[in-house]
Design an enzyme around this catalytic site. Structure first.
Site, short mmCIF file in Angstrom:
data_model
loop_
_atom_site.label_atom_id
_atom_site.label_comp_id
_atom_site.label_asym_id
_atom_site.label_seq_id
_atom_site.Cartn_x
_atom_site.Cartn_y
_atom_site.Cartn_z
N ASN A 520 0.76 -1.25 0.00
CA ASN A 520 0.00 0.00 0.00
C ASN A 520 0.79 1.30 0.00
O ASN A 520 0.23 2.35 -0.26
CB ASN A 520 -0.93 0.03 1.21
CG ASN A 520 -1.92 -1.11 1.19
OD1 ASN A 520 -2.68 -1.28 0.25
ND2 ASN A 520 -1.89 -1.92 2.23
N TYR A 521 2.07 1.23 0.34
CA TYR A 521 2.81 2.48 0.51
C TYR A 521 4.04 2.64 -0.36
O TYR A 521 4.54 3.74 -0.54
CB TYR A 521 3.22 2.65 1.98
CG TYR A 521 2.05 2.95 2.87
CD1 TYR A 521 1.44 4.20 2.83
CD2 TYR A 521 1.53 2.00 3.73
CE1 TYR A 521 0.36 4.48 3.63
CE2 TYR A 521 0.45 2.27 4.54
CZ TYR A 521 -0.14 3.52 4.49
OH TYR A 521 -1.22 3.80 5.27
N LEU A 522 4.56 1.54 -0.85
CA LEU A 522 5.82 1.63 -1.58
C LEU A 522 5.57 1.65 -3.08
O LEU A 522 5.02 0.69 -3.63
CB LEU A 522 6.72 0.45 -1.21
CG LEU A 522 7.02 0.38 0.29
CD1 LEU A 522 7.82 -0.85 0.62
CD2 LEU A 522 7.75 1.64 0.76
#
Length: 563
Positions: A520-522
């Site tokens: 979800n973030y990278l």
DNA sequence: TTACTGACTTGTTCTCACCGAT
DNA sequence: ATCGGTGAGAACAAGTCAGTAA
């Protein structure tokens, strides 16, 4: 000048046109997107798979009340089985869970049952519980053939209900099964734990598809709540859940065009933040000095969001959910100020329950100005008062929107996570063996997970599995010292090294969960570029599902990609 | 301004099939 | 053939944030 402009715009149009054609051949995530907010033109699917109907217990499985046999009506029995199935869980002993369950259970009882059953503590569900345990044991003991049958049936259902057609593509659906009835658990100290999650009927379900598609059929003798044709949304099916009264959806799988494009967009927004983040930082530092309290609060909150990757922190309705907070909803009781701590000055100690009731604990030295501001915010307040009483997520996000188009609080988490991965990869990767590189990658990933507070309870099998690995390492070492031949020595050394890397990785990962940040973030293009640059096989970094989800990035990014 | 709803993303944990070791 | 550990995927809860109504 006019003619020149015309010429220039003609060529730029032509170029855009050519790029468009070229890319539409290869990348379906670069296909034309409409500007009117519509998400699709054509949508056809088979509707949801409903939960299987309740099967009453066989006669020999008994329920006892106050030591006496009691035959339950089918509706009361069904709810009782939900409780029985959870008997081994610690939470069935919790007062709140039992109270909520009992209250909802009574609603399903006949009046006779209601008058007989007056105390949940006199209910004996053990025979039911044993029965279900035996059932699952029997399932495990099934023959290969029987298991294969079930597998084939599941595959058939997947093929029939698990896909839809959106515009020109057959797409995988995420969760095409309606959640079965059961007891709501919730996370943390949830006031609604134990409540009955009711069965969803066709009459509760809204179908969304295009007018010109073949509409899904409700089961014989039933009807859908509604069939609508709303192409401004991406969901195929929705229903209202009875615990919080919120809407649940069936949507497409992350591998779909519509999800992939959105994901890509998210990282592009984060990259735009990268370009102006220094300006924003200068701005909020300046705002720490503002004469307006609300501006100071906004600036300190933003500093926390940026520096600590805190979530925005919407207000929540009291008594409806577990008591958790994010940045804007922090209360006085969640921070402690230490003018001096050990050899550091101006230390803020955070201790609160965040999303999913995961504890956030951190001590951070802050700048004097932030510290003084925090002291000011705390003046004349009770522990349960809001730290930022002049701020909420809506105010904060409106402010952010003015600073950069599309900027919201959560973009900082995405930005800081991705930039950290990129920096860490640069710092940690050396030109060694593949296992060494993978360790470096996981360490970079770990730095992000720590930043985002993605913890996990150490797996129950952790000690055991560490031991197993160590045994393997010891054996390999013995094998190594027993080997004379040069070629063989080299091979065994490599195997040993690989095991050691694995052990280090596992040890360091004991209480850290990498999955959430990875998914979800990278920005996946950072990883794709890294893989290409260092000649690491993609499968070492992304499994099959992840490769499908990140297909857009795998196609797009070259080794020189910069977040 | 606030409350509320709706749509969508992010999050943890459970479950089960698979695979290598015995 | 069986067993147990493991990773992948399912399940489903809990956030964020924008839009609208009151």
């Amino acid at each position: 000048g006019f003619l020149l402009d015309l010429g220039a715009s003609f060529y730029s149009l032509l170029v855009i046109f050519l790029i468009h054609i070229l890319s539409s051949i290869h990348f379906r995530w670069e296909e034309e997107r409409s500007t009117d907010g519509s998400k699709w033109k054509f949508l056809e699917h088979k509707g949801p798979v409903l939960a299987p109907p309740y099967e009453p217990l066989p006669g020999h499985v008994r329920f006892f009340y106050d030591g006496k046999l009691l035959r339950l009506s089918a509706p009361a029995e069904e709810v009782a089985t939900f409780f029985a199935k959870m008997l081994d869980h610690e939470y069935t002993t919790k007062e709140m869970f039992r109270k909520n369950f009992y209250k909802d259970w009574r609603k399903e009882m006949t009046s006779e049952e209601k008058s007989k059953i007056t105390d949940i503590n006199k209910c004996n569900f053990t025979e039911m519980s044993e029965y279900f345990k035996a059932q699952s044991e029997a399932r495990k003991q099934m023959s290969k053939d029987e298991k294969l049958k079930i597998k084939e049936e599941n595959e058939r259902i997947l093929q029939e209900y698990g896909f839809c057609v959106m515009d020109n593509h057959k797409e995988r659906i995420g969760n095409f099964r309606i959640e079965p009835p059961g007891l709501f658990r919730g996370r943390g100290d949830h006031p609604k734990m134990g409540m009955l999650k009711r069965r969803i009927r066709p009459e509760d379900i809204i179908i969304n598809c295009s007018k010109d598609s073949k509409h899904p059929k409700p089961p014989q003798g039933t009807r859908w709540k509604e069939v609508r044709h709303d192409n401004k949304v991406t969901w195929l099916v929705s229903w209202t859940e009875n615990i919080q009264g919120s809407i649940k959806y069936i949507m497409l799988n992350p591998s779909s065009r519509i999800k992939g494009e959105k994901d890509w967009q998210k990282y592009e927004t984060a990259r735009r933040l990268k370009k102006c983040v220094e300006r924003l930082r200068a701005q909020y530092r300046e705002d720490w000095k503002s004469k307006e309290m609300r501006v100071r609060q906004r600036a300190v909150a933003l500093y926390f969001i940026d520096k600590l990757a805190l979530r925005a922190g919407n207000e929540k309705e009291e008594g409806e959910t577990a008591d958790t907070v994010g940045c804007c909803s922090l209360r006085v009781e969640h921070i402690k100020l230490y003018p001096k701590m050990d050899d550091q000055e101006y230390v803020v100690e955070f201790d609160f329950l965040g999303k999913d009731s995961i504890r956030y604990y951190n001590k951070m030295p802050v700048e004097k100005r932030v510290f003084k501001n925090l002291q000011l915010f705390l003046e004349n307040k009770q522990p349960e008062d809001d730290l930022f009483d002049r701020l909420n997520t809506s105010i904060l996000n409106k402010h952010l929107q003015e600073l950069m188009d599309g900027l919201t609080a959560k973009v900082f988490r995405t930005y800081n996570a991705s930039i950290t991965l990129q920096q860490q990869l640069k710092e940690l990767t050396t030109d060694e063996s593949i296992p060494a590189k993978i360790l470096s990658y996981n360490r970079a990933n770990r730095a992000v997970a720590i930043l985002c507070n993605h913890q996990r309870a150490a797996p129950k099998t952790f000690e055991k599995s560490m031991q197993n690995l160590q045994t393997k390492i010891d054996e390999k070492q013995k094998q190594l010292s027993a080997t004379r031949k040069q070629k063989a020595v080299q091979r065994i050394e490599e195997q040993l090294m690989k095991l050691q890397m694995q052990a280090t990785d596992r040890e360091e990962n004991k209480q850290i969960a990498l999955g959430t940040s990875k998914l979800n973030y990278l920005d996946p293009r950072i990883s794709v570029a890294w893989v290409k640059k260092w000649d690491v096989p993609m499968e070492k970094i992304y499994n099959k599902t992840q490769r499908e989800k990140f297909a857009w990035a795998i196609d797009m990014a070259e080794e020189d990609y910069e977040f």
